[in-house]
Design a protein around this motif. Structure first.
Motif: not given
Length: 88
Positions: A41-61
């Motif tokens: 049930g995630l939405d587009s805002i969740d996708a943005l937040e998750l993408a940012m968290a992934l970027s910080v943790k794993y070093g890619f955008q």
């Protein structure tokens, strides 16, 4: 539920923590289930937040205009494969 790899558990924990999901545990997530709509049930805002968290943790955008985003975010398993293939 399918068994999760250690990488899937790691990404699932990041998903839960970064989105502040309180009513779900890692073991509640089916790695092949959809992350959006009828799945988690995630939405587009969740996708943005998750993408940012992934970027910080794993070093890619992850770019919002990437045509592969629908596939990348289709399930925990797909997202984890993308992380494994692109982490730095």
């Amino acid at each position: 539920m399918s068994d999760m790899t250690s990488s899937e558990v790691e990404v699932a924990k990041l998903l839960i923590e970064s989105l502040n999901i309180e009513d779900i545990e890692v073991e509640d997530i089916n790695p092949e289930e959809a992350l959006f709509n009828k799945g988690l049930g995630l939405d587009s805002i969740d996708a943005l937040e998750l993408a940012m968290a992934l970027s910080v943790k794993y070093g890619f955008q992850l770019k919002s205009d990437d045509p592969d985003n629908k596939v990348i975010f289709s399930s925990l398993r797909a997202l984890t494969k993308y992380v494994e293939d692109n982490r730095k």
